[in-house]
Scaffold this motif. Structure first.
Motif, PDB file in Angstrom:
ATOM      1  N   UNK A 536       0.880  -1.167   0.000  1.00  0.00           N
ATOM      2  CA  UNK A 536       0.000   0.000   0.000  1.00  0.00           C
ATOM      3  C   UNK A 536       0.922   1.223   0.000  1.00  0.00           C
ATOM      4  N   UNK A 537       1.426   1.622  -1.170  1.00  0.00           N
ATOM      5  CA  UNK A 537       2.455   2.671  -1.229  1.00  0.00           C
ATOM      6  C   UNK A 537       2.038   3.997  -0.621  1.00  0.00           C
ATOM      7  N   UNK A 538       0.745   4.369  -0.767  1.00  0.00           N
ATOM      8  CA  UNK A 538       0.307   5.689  -0.297  1.00  0.00           C
ATOM      9  C   UNK A 538      -0.965   5.548   0.533  1.00  0.00           C
ATOM     10  N   UNK A 539      -0.917   6.081   1.747  1.00  0.00           N
ATOM     11  CA  UNK A 539      -2.105   6.141   2.605  1.00  0.00           C
ATOM     12  C   UNK A 539      -2.471   7.604   2.768  1.00  0.00           C
ATOM     13  N   UNK A 540      -3.649   7.993   2.252  1.00  0.00           N
ATOM     14  CA  UNK A 540      -4.087   9.392   2.245  1.00  0.00           C
ATOM     15  C   UNK A 540      -5.086   9.610   3.377  1.00  0.00           C
ATOM     16  N   UNK A 541      -4.777  10.561   4.249  1.00  0.00           N
ATOM     17  CA  UNK A 541      -5.678  10.871   5.363  1.00  0.00           C
ATOM     18  C   UNK A 541      -6.667  11.932   4.913  1.00  0.00           C
ATOM     19  N   UNK A 542      -7.933  11.615   5.005  1.00  0.00           N
ATOM     20  CA  UNK A 542      -8.962  12.541   4.564  1.00  0.00           C
ATOM     21  C   UNK A 542      -9.450  13.447   5.674  1.00  0.00           C
ATOM     22  N   UNK A 543     -10.320  14.364   5.287  1.00  0.00           N
ATOM     23  CA  UNK A 543     -10.876  15.325   6.231  1.00  0.00           C
ATOM     24  C   UNK A 543     -12.386  15.277   6.122  1.00  0.00           C
ATOM     25  N   UNK A 544     -13.055  14.858   7.176  1.00  0.00           N
ATOM     26  CA  UNK A 544     -14.507  14.755   7.143  1.00  0.00           C
ATOM     27  C   UNK A 544     -14.979  13.404   7.635  1.00  0.00           C
ATOM     28  N   UNK A 545     -16.255  13.142   7.446  1.00  0.00           N
ATOM     29  CA  UNK A 545     -16.846  11.891   7.882  1.00  0.00           C
ATOM     30  C   UNK A 545     -16.720  10.835   6.782  1.00  0.00           C
ATOM     31  N   UNK A 546     -16.861   9.587   7.185  1.00  0.00           N
ATOM     32  CA  UNK A 546     -16.830   8.444   6.268  1.00  0.00           C
ATOM     33  C   UNK A 546     -15.538   8.372   5.465  1.00  0.00           C
ATOM     34  N   UNK A 560       4.800  -4.086   3.422  1.00  0.00           N
ATOM     35  CA  UNK A 560       6.245  -4.130   3.217  1.00  0.00           C
ATOM     36  C   UNK A 560       6.654  -3.159   2.115  1.00  0.00           C
ATOM     37  N   UNK A 561       7.946  -2.907   2.048  1.00  0.00           N
ATOM     38  CA  UNK A 561       8.434  -1.995   1.012  1.00  0.00           C
ATOM     39  C   UNK A 561       8.264  -0.545   1.425  1.00  0.00           C
ATOM     40  N   UNK A 562       7.565   0.229   0.592  1.00  0.00           N
ATOM     41  CA  UNK A 562       7.416   1.673   0.795  1.00  0.00           C
ATOM     42  C   UNK A 562       6.023   2.011   1.312  1.00  0.00           C
ATOM     43  N   UNK A 563       5.968   2.921   2.273  1.00  0.00           N
ATOM     44  CA  UNK A 563       4.686   3.432   2.768  1.00  0.00           C
ATOM     45  C   UNK A 563       4.797   4.945   2.915  1.00  0.00           C
ATOM     46  N   UNK A 564       3.905   5.657   2.228  1.00  0.00           N
ATOM     47  CA  UNK A 564       3.815   7.116   2.371  1.00  0.00           C
ATOM     48  C   UNK A 564       2.498   7.453   3.040  1.00  0.00           C
ATOM     49  N   UNK A 565       2.556   8.232   4.105  1.00  0.00           N
ATOM     50  CA  UNK A 565       1.343   8.708   4.786  1.00  0.00           C
ATOM     51  C   UNK A 565       1.267  10.211   4.522  1.00  0.00           C
ATOM     52  N   UNK A 566       0.267  10.625   3.773  1.00  0.00           N
ATOM     53  CA  UNK A 566       0.193  12.022   3.346  1.00  0.00           C
ATOM     54  C   UNK A 566      -1.046  12.696   3.915  1.00  0.00           C
ATOM     55  N   UNK A 567      -1.016  14.026   3.883  1.00  0.00           N
ATOM     56  CA  UNK A 567      -2.078  14.877   4.455  1.00  0.00           C
ATOM     57  C   UNK A 567      -2.202  14.670   5.964  1.00  0.00           C
ATOM     58  N   UNK A 568      -1.061  14.641   6.631  1.00  0.00           N
ATOM     59  CA  UNK A 568      -1.065  14.458   8.085  1.00  0.00           C
ATOM     60  C   UNK A 568      -1.670  15.652   8.810  1.00  0.00           C
ATOM     61  N   UNK A 569      -1.852  16.763   8.105  1.00  0.00           N
ATOM     62  CA  UNK A 569      -2.522  17.911   8.723  1.00  0.00           C
ATOM     63  C   UNK A 569      -3.969  17.594   9.068  1.00  0.00           C
TER      64      UNK A 569
END
Length: 821
Positions: A536-546, A560-569
């Motif tokens: 799962x190369x990119x995990x995007x954190x959303x803003x809002x419900x659901x 395994x391998x690469x993991x990017x967690x973006x929109x940590x704000x």
């Protein structure tokens, strides 16, 4: 044309027969016997395939027979998919699922449907096997020979047994433990072939503790023929001199009862395949006069055997870890320890390097540090594989007229023809799901479609779906019906905004490749239930419900391998620092031992007053695993870095990239990271020195492995190091540094570089206040670039015999002040 021999397909199917979902659900719907017979026929087929492989080149009839074998093998695989899907839909709890299934209204319909399919396929398999009576005779002879060669005994040669000390200790404890409930209690060693089950049983059997505890020890090799009468004869002949050759079962029982009466016995049954409860009960009835505390120990590849015997916790043998594997290899290849380290370095890559040298593979992708990320198979080998696979592989081209129903792999040939768009639309419309029920692989890579244009519901056995480089904004709803899908690729889908809400229904998914999707707004709720995920190369954190929160990562420990967690704000900051750290901690990154590269990224936001404390709390909670090799932090607005950014916490860190961490004034003590090779720092506006007084002797080697250092946009940088200690005047050496780049560092006034014996490339640009540059010994320097440094007046170069590229431009005050030593 030579037909591919489907050894791998059939071997994988045979393994499926041994899984709990197939066995328990099969028993629940009344087809256990038919499934067992199917498995036995597949065992026979493996032998037939060996014989057929030798004959198919000159025999067209054999080739036709092989095609039928492949066809029915996929039929069986499709059937077993249904059992696995039922297990996965129950959350992995097979017993509960079976119970719920039996009480449901669908019981009769599903039972009738599956039973009919099993019987139909069994008839087909029987017919295929019977078409080769001559082969069957040879296979039977071969099986008898193989069985005699595999037969085991109780003795073991044990100069050095690697990696099984704890397993041996645990099994001995089980055998000598007091059990007041039964005369005979059971124990089992379970593991795949070659894992060391028999060797472990031999070690236990001959251990002094076991020898002293049991009055009689008996070893019987069983294999796939579980003949109760034969086993009883072998046991009797082990404990007495009675001639049991012509005894009937009653005579065996009388003699065994007499010989074993009131004796504490250990009976080892090696290589057991039987899962028939009645046969086990019959065998135990022949041994029931033994003393309490007696044990039966079986070794088996099938955990179903242990379950049938009533063993709740069999000893499951796992593979050796890397160090243990090397210890075993060293015992064989380097008995005296000579050349062990060299062998360890060479052997791992030798086979692959050999294939690479023969042009079987070509480099496909590299990262920013010039590390090879992936290879691709050479076109010639790809074409050869397609030829061998025959009608199973379909590459859609403009000359396509007919599409075979046997196709299992479909992809598009991306022609540069101007008619390509119209052509691919026509071809996609011709992919009728009814003709592709057996499809395993579908690649629509690069079709540039806004809508998929085909329905996926009927592709129930699809394993691999590549939708990369399309213009999709949303995936089709029917994608969530693909219960067998293991790989979904949406790489480079720049318009993709979201996944389907029911993505959690893709219960078999192992790889979700989603990099290169900049408009992706969030991950779907429930994605954390896909615990089989490995990529799962990119995990995007959303803003809002659901939308999926960071807690979705909690149980995805197989990543395994690469993991990017973006929109940590978008992490919960309204609850304060404690709430932010709690949420980020729920990602449980420390438990993800197979993650090699971690990227943590904050996006642009307003409200700077909230940034500092919350960002630090979030980052503290995202403690990575200790084996991490690469770390990138971007857009972080805390005033300091977290406590886990230390050499003791990240002991294997080889690459670090800090970008836009504009409020941090000091850096972690990177000089202590033993394996750090690449460091890139960008837009760290408040950092003034890379190294601050290292409090060590002048002989200490700092940055012991650093090879590439890049500094860009460091607005306050005054130098590479600051020495606060009056006894420490010399800068630390950079023994392995080969590339150094400094750009856009307006406060940097002077740059006395330390000894850098391996420095080959030096680039300095846009450093407005840099007045002097002094290089010490740089015998390997081959490329020097200096540009847009208007204050530079002094440049001292050491002897550089390898210098081949010298570029000095836009340095208006540097006229004749260049000194070449």
């Amino acid at each position: 044309m030579v037909v591919e021999i489907p050894f791998g397909v059939i071997a994988a199917i045979i393994l499926k027969f041994g899984t709990l979902p197939v066995q328990r659900i099969g028993a629940a719907i009344g087809v256990a016997k038919q499934l067992n017979e199917l498995k036995l026929n597949l065992d026979i087929m493996i032998g037939l395939l060996v014989d057929a492989e030798e004959k198919q080149v000159e025999n067209h009839a054999v080739q036709a027979w092989l095609r039928m074998v492949k066809d029915v093998a996929y039929d069986i695989d499709d059937l077993l998919d249904q059992f696995e899907i039922h297990q996965l839909q129950g959350g992995g709890v097979v017993a509960r699922k079976v119970s719920a299934f039996l009480s449901s209204n669908n019981q009769y319909v599903f039972s009738f449907k599956m039973s009919g399919k099993v019987k139909k396929i069994k008839k087909k398999v029987d017919r295929i096997v019977k078409q080769n009576p001559g082969m069957l005779n040879r296979i039977q002879c071969r099986r008898e020979l193989e069985r005699s060669l595999r037969e085991t005994h109780s003795s073991v040669f044990t100069p050095n047994i690697v990696g099984r000390k704890q397993d041996k200790k645990e099994m001995i404890e089980r055998l000598v433990s007091v059990d007041n409930e039964e005369t005979f209690s059971m124990a089992a060693i379970v593991g795949i072939g070659g894992m060391g089950k028999t060797t472990l049983a031999q070690l236990v059997y001959n251990d002094p503790i076991v020898v002293e505890y049991f009055e009689l020890k008996i070893w019987v090799y069983v294999s796939d023929l579980f003949d109760v009468k034969l086993i009883a004869k072998n046991i009797l002949q082990s404990v007495s001199k009675v001639n049991a050759e012509n005894m009937n079962l009653q005579g065996l029982k009388i003699n065994l009862h007499e010989e074993l009466r009131e004796k504490r016995c250990l009976v080892v049954l090696d290589d057991v395949w039987n899962d028939d409860v009645q046969k086990w009960d019959q065998l135990k009835s022949l041994l029931m006069t033994v003393k309490k505390g007696s044990k039966i120990l079986v070794t088996t590849r099938n955990d179903r055997v242990a379950s049938v015997m009533g063993i709740r916790s069999p000893l499951i043998l796992e593979g050796l870890d890397e160090n243990q594997s090397w210890d075993l290899f060293a015992e064989i290849a380097f008995p005296n320890g000579l050349f062990l380290e060299i062998g360890k370095e060479v052997d791992l890559g030798e086979y692959f390097e050999e294939l690479l040298s023969r042009s079987m593979f070509e480099v496909f992708e590299k990262d920013a540090y010039d590390n090879i990320l992936s290879y691709t198979v050479h076109d010639v080998f790809h074409d050869l594989a397609c030829t061998v696979m025959g009608s199973e592989v379909l590459i859609l081209e403009d000359n396509m007229r007919e599409i075979s129903s046997q196709v299992r792999h479909v992809s598009f040939f991306k022609s540069m023809n101007l008619k390509w768009k119209a052509l691919k639309d026509d071809l996609i419309q011709r992919i009728e799901p009814l003709n592709f029920k057996r499809l395993r692989v579908l690649s629509l890579n690069g079709c540039k479609r806004q809508r998929l244009g085909i329905s996926l519901e009927k592709l129930c056995h699809l394993r691999y779906l590549d939708l990369s480089y399309n213009d999709l904004e949303k995936l089709p709803e029917s994608i969530t019906t693909l219960k067998c899908l293991q790989t979904l690729r949406v790489v480079g889908c720049e318009n993709l905004k979201e996944f389907r809400e029911d993505t959690r229904k893709l219960i078999s998914l192992r790889h979700l490749e989603n990099h290169g999707c900049p408009r992706l707004s969030h991950m779907p709720c429930g994605i954390g239930k896909l615990t089989m995920l490995r990529s799962l190369p990119v995990f995007v954190i959303g803003n809002g419900k659901k939308v999926g929160r960071l807690s979705e990562l909690k149980w995805l420990n197989g990543l395994r391998g690469e993991l990017s967690i973006v929109n940590l704000e978008n992490v919960n900051v309204r609850g304060g620092a404690a709430a932010a750290e709690l949420e980020s901690g729920e990602a449980n990154l420390r438990a993800k031992q197979h993650i090699q590269f971690l990227r943590l990224e904050w996006g642009k936001r307003d409200g700077e007053a909230m940034w500092d404390e919350s960002d630090l709390s979030v980052l503290e909670g995202l403690h990575p695993p200790p084996n991490l090799e690469g770390l990138c932090i971007k857009g972080y607005a805390g005033c300091r870095f977290p406590n886990w950014m230390s050499a003791s916490s990240l002991r294997n860190l080889a690459a670090v990239n800090l970008d836009g961490c504009s409020r941090c004034q000091t850096l972690p003590c990177f000089v202590r990271f033993r394996f750090l090779k690449y460091m890139e720092l960008s837009d760290l506006e408040k950092v003034d020195y890379i190294v601050v007084d290292h409090h060590s002797s002048n002989d200490t080697i700092l940055f012991p492995a650093l090879r590439k250092l890049s500094l860009d946009g460091m607005q306050k940088l005054k130098g590479l190091w600051r020495m606060d200690s009056p006894t420490n005047h010399r800068p630390p050496p950079f023994p392995h540094l080969s590339q150094l780049k400094l750009r856009h560092c307006p406060d940097l006034a002077s740059l006395p570089l330390p000894p850098t014996p391996l420095l080959s490339q030096l680039e300095i640009g846009c450093c407005d206040r840099l007045a002097s540059l002094e290089l010490h010994s740089c015998p390997c320097l081959s490329k020097l670039q200096i540009y847009e440094c208007p204050s530079l007046t002094s440049l001292l170069l050491p002897p550089s015999p390898l210098l081949s590229h010298l570029e000095i431009r836009s340095c208006c005050r540097l006229l004749t002040s260049v000194q070449l030593s």
